[in-house]
Motif scaffolding. Structure first.
Motif, mmCIF file in Angstrom:
data_model
loop_
_atom_site.group_PDB
_atom_site.id
_atom_site.type_symbol
_atom_site.label_atom_id
_atom_site.label_comp_id
_atom_site.label_asym_id
_atom_site.label_seq_id
_atom_site.Cartn_x
_atom_site.Cartn_y
_atom_site.Cartn_z
ATOM 1 N N PRO A 188 7.140 1.976 -9.574
ATOM 2 C CA PRO A 188 6.962 2.174 -11.004
ATOM 3 C C PRO A 188 8.159 1.754 -11.860
ATOM 4 O O PRO A 188 8.103 1.819 -13.068
ATOM 5 C CB PRO A 188 6.766 3.681 -11.101
ATOM 6 C CG PRO A 188 7.640 4.234 -10.024
ATOM 7 C CD PRO A 188 7.566 3.219 -8.901
ATOM 8 N N VAL A 189 9.246 1.290 -11.237
ATOM 9 C CA VAL A 189 10.449 0.949 -12.004
ATOM 10 C C VAL A 189 10.194 -0.238 -12.927
ATOM 11 O O VAL A 189 10.558 -0.212 -14.093
ATOM 12 C CB VAL A 189 11.643 0.665 -11.063
ATOM 13 C CG1 VAL A 189 12.853 0.180 -11.840
ATOM 14 C CG2 VAL A 189 11.996 1.914 -10.278
ATOM 15 N N LEU A 190 9.568 -1.290 -12.404
ATOM 16 C CA LEU A 190 9.246 -2.475 -13.201
ATOM 17 C C LEU A 190 7.731 -2.655 -13.235
ATOM 18 O O LEU A 190 7.052 -2.403 -12.242
ATOM 19 C CB LEU A 190 9.912 -3.715 -12.615
ATOM 20 C CG LEU A 190 11.441 -3.678 -12.555
ATOM 21 C CD1 LEU A 190 11.984 -4.885 -11.801
ATOM 22 C CD2 LEU A 190 12.040 -3.608 -13.951
ATOM 23 N N ASN A 191 7.223 -3.107 -14.369
ATOM 24 C CA ASN A 191 5.777 -3.282 -14.570
ATOM 25 C C ASN A 191 5.003 -2.011 -14.188
ATOM 26 O O ASN A 191 4.158 -2.033 -13.287
ATOM 27 C CB ASN A 191 5.244 -4.469 -13.750
ATOM 28 C CG ASN A 191 5.847 -5.783 -14.160
ATOM 29 O OD1 ASN A 191 6.469 -5.894 -15.205
ATOM 30 N ND2 ASN A 191 5.675 -6.784 -13.340
ATOM 31 N N PRO A 192 5.277 -0.893 -14.859
ATOM 32 C CA PRO A 192 4.691 0.384 -14.445
ATOM 33 C C PRO A 192 3.161 0.457 -14.519
ATOM 34 O O PRO A 192 2.564 1.313 -13.884
ATOM 35 C CB PRO A 192 5.332 1.398 -15.375
ATOM 36 C CG PRO A 192 5.804 0.611 -16.541
ATOM 37 C CD PRO A 192 6.111 -0.757 -16.048
ATOM 38 N N SER A 193 2.537 -0.424 -15.286
ATOM 39 C CA SER A 193 1.072 -0.413 -15.336
ATOM 40 C C SER A 193 0.564 -1.844 -15.173
ATOM 41 O O SER A 193 1.291 -2.806 -15.370
ATOM 42 C CB SER A 193 0.571 0.187 -16.655
ATOM 43 O OG SER A 193 0.899 -0.647 -17.735
ATOM 44 N N GLN A 194 -0.711 -1.957 -14.804
ATOM 45 C CA GLN A 194 -1.325 -3.261 -14.556
ATOM 46 C C GLN A 194 -1.258 -4.196 -15.761
ATOM 47 O O GLN A 194 -1.143 -5.396 -15.621
ATOM 48 C CB GLN A 194 -2.802 -3.073 -14.156
ATOM 49 C CG GLN A 194 -2.968 -2.413 -12.823
ATOM 50 C CD GLN A 194 -2.949 -3.406 -11.677
ATOM 51 O OE1 GLN A 194 -2.608 -4.557 -11.839
ATOM 52 N NE2 GLN A 194 -3.316 -2.958 -10.497
ATOM 53 N N ASN A 195 -1.350 -3.636 -16.968
ATOM 54 C CA ASN A 195 -1.408 -4.475 -18.166
ATOM 55 C C ASN A 195 -0.057 -4.619 -18.864
ATOM 56 O O ASN A 195 -0.003 -4.993 -20.016
ATOM 57 C CB ASN A 195 -2.451 -3.922 -19.144
ATOM 58 C CG ASN A 195 -2.164 -2.495 -19.547
ATOM 59 O OD1 ASN A 195 -1.229 -1.885 -19.046
ATOM 60 N ND2 ASN A 195 -2.968 -1.967 -20.447
ATOM 61 N N GLN A 196 1.033 -4.330 -18.155
ATOM 62 C CA GLN A 196 2.356 -4.439 -18.758
ATOM 63 C C GLN A 196 3.236 -5.357 -17.912
ATOM 64 O O GLN A 196 3.237 -5.270 -16.691
ATOM 65 C CB GLN A 196 3.009 -3.061 -18.865
ATOM 66 C CG GLN A 196 4.325 -3.097 -19.586
ATOM 67 C CD GLN A 196 4.813 -1.697 -19.901
ATOM 68 O OE1 GLN A 196 4.309 -0.726 -19.380
ATOM 69 N NE2 GLN A 196 5.784 -1.613 -20.763
ATOM 70 N N THR A 197 3.962 -6.225 -18.569
ATOM 71 C CA THR A 197 4.902 -7.122 -17.898
ATOM 72 C C THR A 197 6.290 -6.871 -18.460
ATOM 73 O O THR A 197 6.493 -6.905 -19.667
ATOM 74 C CB THR A 197 4.503 -8.595 -18.127
ATOM 75 O OG1 THR A 197 3.193 -8.793 -17.605
ATOM 76 C CG2 THR A 197 5.462 -9.537 -17.439
ATOM 77 N N ASP A 198 7.238 -6.615 -17.573
ATOM 78 C CA ASP A 198 8.618 -6.411 -17.994
ATOM 79 C C ASP A 198 9.393 -7.720 -17.913
ATOM 80 O O ASP A 198 9.108 -8.583 -17.075
ATOM 81 C CB ASP A 198 9.311 -5.389 -17.085
ATOM 82 C CG ASP A 198 8.864 -3.962 -17.348
ATOM 83 O OD1 ASP A 198 8.376 -3.681 -18.454
ATOM 84 O OD2 ASP A 198 9.019 -3.125 -16.442
#
Length: 172
Positions: free
Chosen positions: A39-49
């Motif tokens: 969960p540290v990077l890109n914590p959800s399917q629809n989010q890009t860090d």
């Protein structure tokens, strides 16, 4: 009009070398794809860090257990991957599904894993990674703005090496 063009050209001639030097020596921003570091990077399917990758840390040999690093994939040199350093040379690590249950990390290598166990192509798939494949250390999440923060060097308790080397490649 000619004076503005001359000033613009001068700015370009000075700015480009400074920019290239910055990106080559200090670091750059990169997009993180996939779910392997959740969960540290890109914590959800629809989010890009997007993270700031510091090249300086690799050039000065300042990589520690728990650091998130960018490296050239040992299986496909055209691809860069981002993983967490679990073990440094000389450390003894417990593996997850690797051909050996316990591995002593060889000299000049490290053991890297994704935080999302079972959803990561990492050392548990390809073994210890040569330190020379490391390109940068992830220092900050810079986008999206609501996720701005420093990325601390943390190693999950369940992934601490069984035995930590008394000395390592970096002299610490």
């Amino acid at each position: 009009m000619a004076i503005y063009l001359k000033k613009f050209a001068k700015s370009i001639l000075i700015g480009i070398p400074i920019g290239i030097t910055f990106f080559d020596c200090v670091g750059y921003v990169a997009r993180v794809d996939g779910i392997s570091m959740q969960p540290v990077l890109n914590p959800s399917q629809n989010q890009t860090d997007y993270v700031f990758l510091t090249k300086w840390a690799v050039k000065t040999n300042r990589i520690e257990r728990g650091d998130i690093v960018s490296l050239i994939s040992p299986k496909d040199p055209r691809q860069k991957i981002i993983k967490r350093v679990v073990g440094l040379e000389g450390d003894v690590v417990s593996t997850i599904g690797y051909k050996q249950e316990i591995v002593r990390v060889p000299e000049g290598h490290c053991w890297v894993e994704g935080d999302h166990t079972g959803h990561s192509f990492d050392s548990n798939s390809f073994g210890p990674v040569a330190m020379g494949l490391m390109t940068a250390r992830a220092s900050f999440i810079v986008w999206p703005p609501e996720r701005w923060r420093r990325l601390p060097s943390e190693l999950p308790r369940r992934r601490i090496p069984i035995q930590i080397a008394k000395t390592n490649y970096y002299g610490s």
